[in-house]
Design an enzyme around this catalytic site. Structure first.
Site, PDB file in Angstrom:
ATOM      1  CG  HIS A  26      -7.871   7.560   1.453  1.00 56.25           C
ATOM      2  ND1 HIS A  26      -8.758   7.459   0.412  1.00 56.25           N
ATOM      3  CD2 HIS A  26      -6.882   6.671   1.203  1.00 56.25           C
ATOM      4  CE1 HIS A  26      -8.339   6.534  -0.429  1.00 56.25           C
ATOM      5  NE2 HIS A  26      -7.202   6.039   0.022  1.00 56.25           N
ATOM      6  CD  GLU A  53      -3.015   7.707   1.287  1.00 58.87           C
ATOM      7  OE1 GLU A  53      -4.027   8.220   0.785  1.00 58.87           O
ATOM      8  OE2 GLU A  53      -2.533   6.642   0.881  1.00 58.87           O
ATOM      9  CG  ASP A  55      -1.899   7.382  -3.062  1.00 60.30           C
ATOM     10  OD1 ASP A  55      -1.506   6.786  -2.052  1.00 60.30           O
ATOM     11  OD2 ASP A  55      -3.092   7.431  -3.405  1.00 60.30           O
ATOM     12  CG  HIS A  68      -4.871   6.260  -6.527  1.00 58.28           C
ATOM     13  ND1 HIS A  68      -5.263   5.243  -7.359  1.00 58.28           N
ATOM     14  CD2 HIS A  68      -4.912   5.748  -5.266  1.00 58.28           C
ATOM     15  CE1 HIS A  68      -5.545   4.161  -6.638  1.00 58.28           C
ATOM     16  NE2 HIS A  68      -5.337   4.445  -5.363  1.00 58.28           N
ATOM     17  CD  GLU A 157      -0.269   3.404  -1.599  1.00 57.76           C
ATOM     18  OE1 GLU A 157      -1.264   4.016  -1.158  1.00 57.76           O
ATOM     19  OE2 GLU A 157      -0.356   2.395  -2.312  1.00 57.76           O
TER      20      GLU A 157
HETATM   21  O1  G3P Z   1      -2.936   3.691   1.224  1.00 63.29           O
HETATM   22  C1  G3P Z   1      -4.048   3.196   1.894  1.00 63.29           C
HETATM   23  C2  G3P Z   1      -5.065   3.196   0.893  1.00 63.29           C
HETATM   24  O2  G3P Z   1      -4.967   4.466   0.348  1.00 63.29           O
HETATM   25  C3  G3P Z   1      -4.780   2.188  -0.163  1.00 63.29           C
HETATM   26  O3  G3P Z   1      -5.578   2.361  -1.174  1.00 63.29           O
HETATM   27  O4  G3P Z   1      -5.756   2.649  -3.526  1.00 63.29           O
HETATM   28  O5  G3P Z   1      -6.467   4.471  -2.024  1.00 63.29           O
HETATM   29  O6  G3P Z   1      -4.071   4.016  -2.372  1.00 63.29           O
HETATM   30  P1  G3P Z   1      -5.440   3.454  -2.320  1.00 63.29           P
HETATM   31 CA    CA Z   2      -2.964   5.350  -0.788  1.00 65.06          CA
END
Ligand code: G3P
Ligand code: CA
Length: 344
Positions: A26, A53, A55, A68, A157
Site C-alpha cells: 500500500h 500500489e 495512487d 495520494h 488508483e
Molecule cells: O486503494 C486502497 C486504499 O489505498 C484506499 O485508501 O486512501 O490509502 O488510497 P487510500
Molecule cells: Ca490507494
C-alpha cells in the site's frame, strides 16, 4: 471451486500467484519509507510484495504522477520553496474546500524539484531520515516492474477522477495507454485498476480488459454517486443487490477492512460480517484495506503496550482475515503480510 479456478489461471498466466491471498504494498512499503516514493516501491519489491500500489493524479502538462492527493503540502516540501509560494490557493475538490498546492498547477519538471516527506512523522519517525526522494511518475513505477526479476503486479488508483475530468484532464485513457506501453492489456495480466468513484470505472470498462476494483469506504457515498450523482451509497454497495451491480463493471471490491471485521466503541473486534461470502457469491474478489502494524491502527486485542507508534500483533490480524477468506490485503508493511501468509 473459485480458488481452484484462480490457481489454474495463475499457473497459466505466470502472474503473481492468485492461489493464496495477494499482498499489495500500500503506497509501497509505506510503513518503512515515505509513501509513494521509488524507495518505498523498491523496498516492497525486495520484500516480495505481489503488487505495488500507486495512487495517481495529473500534472499541468498531463503526466500521471503518484501522490495520494492532488494537494501536496502534507507529503512534500513544497511549502519550503519560495519560488512556488504564489501557487498556494484554495479550491473545491470533490465538494470540499482545500487550501494548499495542487499537482495540476505544476509541470512535471517543477514537481521534480520537490522532495517527498513522511506523512506520519509522529508514528513513523524513522521514515523522516528519507529526505531526498522525488515525486515519482507512473511510468517510473511501471519501469520498476521490469527490473524486479520476478513477476510483480501493479494496482493503480485514480484519485479525484471526476475533478480531473472537470478541469480537462481525464485520467482513464492516459492510464490505459501507459499500461499498454508496458505490455499490460489483458485480464490475465497482473494489474488491478481501482477507484472509489464509479463513473471512471465504467469508462475504463469500455477501454480495457484489465481487471477493475470498486473501492468501498466505511460510510458515505462516492463523490460522483452521492453529492454529484444519484447512484449507490457505500452502504448500498455492500448489499447483495449492490454487489451484483458492481459485478456488472468490476472484478473485485476493495472494502474498508472494518466492513469485514467491525469493532465496538472500545476498539474490540466483533464477529465478521457476511461481506466476503456475499461478494464471492457475486463473483467479486475481495481486497480490504489498510493493514498497518502500529498500535494506533490495530484493534484493542492486537495492541502490544500503549505507545501509539509501537507495533502490535499485526500477524494476528492478518491471520484472521486470511481465515475469513480474503483474496488479498493492502498493507503498509508487506513483509509482515507475507510472513503471516506463510504461517509466520
Ligand atoms: O486503494 C486502497 C486504499 O489505498 C484506499 O485508501 O486512501 O490509502 O488510497 P487510500
Ligand atoms: Ca490507494
Amino acid at each position: 471451486m473459485r480458488r481452484l479456478a484462480l490457481l489454474l489461471a495463475a499457473l497459466i498466466m505466470d502472474a503473481p500467484s492468485m492461489a493464496q491471498p495477494i499482498v499489495i504494498a500500500h503506497r509501497g512499503a509505506s510503513g518503512s519509507r515515505p509513501e509513494h516514493t521509488i524507495a518505498a516501491y523498491k523496498l516492497a519489491i525486495e520484500q516480495g510484495a505481489d503488487f505495488i500500489e500507486p495512487d495517481l493524479v495529473m500534472t499541468k502538462d498531463d503526466v500521471l504522477v503518484i501522490r495520494h492527493e492532488n494537494e501536496i503540502s502534507d507529503t512534500t516540501d513544497v511549502a519550503d520553496h519560495p519560488a512556488f509560494a504564489d501557487r498556494r490557493t484554495t479550491k473545491a475538490i470533490d465538494g470540499k474546500l482545500v487550501t494548499g498546492w495542487f499537482v495540476e498547477d505544476f509541470t512535471l519538471a517543477e514537481l521534480k524539484t520537490l522532495r517527498a516527506r513522511e506523512r506520519l512523522p509522529q508514528l513513523r519517525p524513522r521514515n523522516t531520515i528519507w529526505r531526498d526522494e522525488p515525486i515519482a511518475t507512473f511510468e517510473e513505477a511501471l519501469a520498476l516492474l521490469k527490473m524486479a526479476g520476478r513477476p510483480v503486479g501493479i494496482y493503480p488508483e485514480t484519485k479525484h477522477p471526476s475533478y480531473f475530468a472537470s478541469i480537462g484532464k481525464p485520467m482513464e485513457r492516459a492510464l490505459v495507454d501507459a499500461l499498454a506501453r508496458a505490455g499490460l492489456t489483458e485480464a490475465s495480466d497482473p494489474v488491478f485498476i481501482q477507484s472509489f468513484e464509479v463513473s471512471n470505472l465504467k469508462v475504463l470498462r469500455g477501454l480495457t480488459r484489465l481487471r477493475l476494483v470498486q473501492l468501498i469506504e466505511g460510510s458515505g457515498a462516492p463523490y460522483d454517486q452521492g453529492e454529484a450523482g444519484t447512484g449507490l451509497t457505500y452502504a448500498g454497495m455492500i448489499t447483495p443487490e449492490g454487489l451484483k451491480a458492481i459485478a456488472g463493471y468490476a472484478d473485485a471490491i476493495g472494502p474498508y477492512k472494518l466492513l469485514i471485521e467491525p469493532r465496538d466503541a472500545s476498539g474490540k473486534t466483533l464477529s465478521p460480517t457476511s461481506l466476503i461470502a456475499d461478494a464471492h457469491s457475486a463473483r467479486l474478489l475481495v481486497h480490504p484495506w489498510t493493514f498497518r502494524s502500529e498500535n494506533f491502527f490495530l484493534s484493542a486485542g492486537d495492541r502490544i503496550g500503549t505507545r501509539p507508534g509501537g507495533h502490535g500483533d499485526a500477524a494476528a490480524e492478518f491471520r484472521r482475515f486470511f481465515d475469513y477468506g480474503v483474496d488479498g490485503v493492502f498493507s503498509d508493511f508487506p513483509a509482515e503480510a507475507l510472513a503471516a501468509r506463510t504461517g509466520g
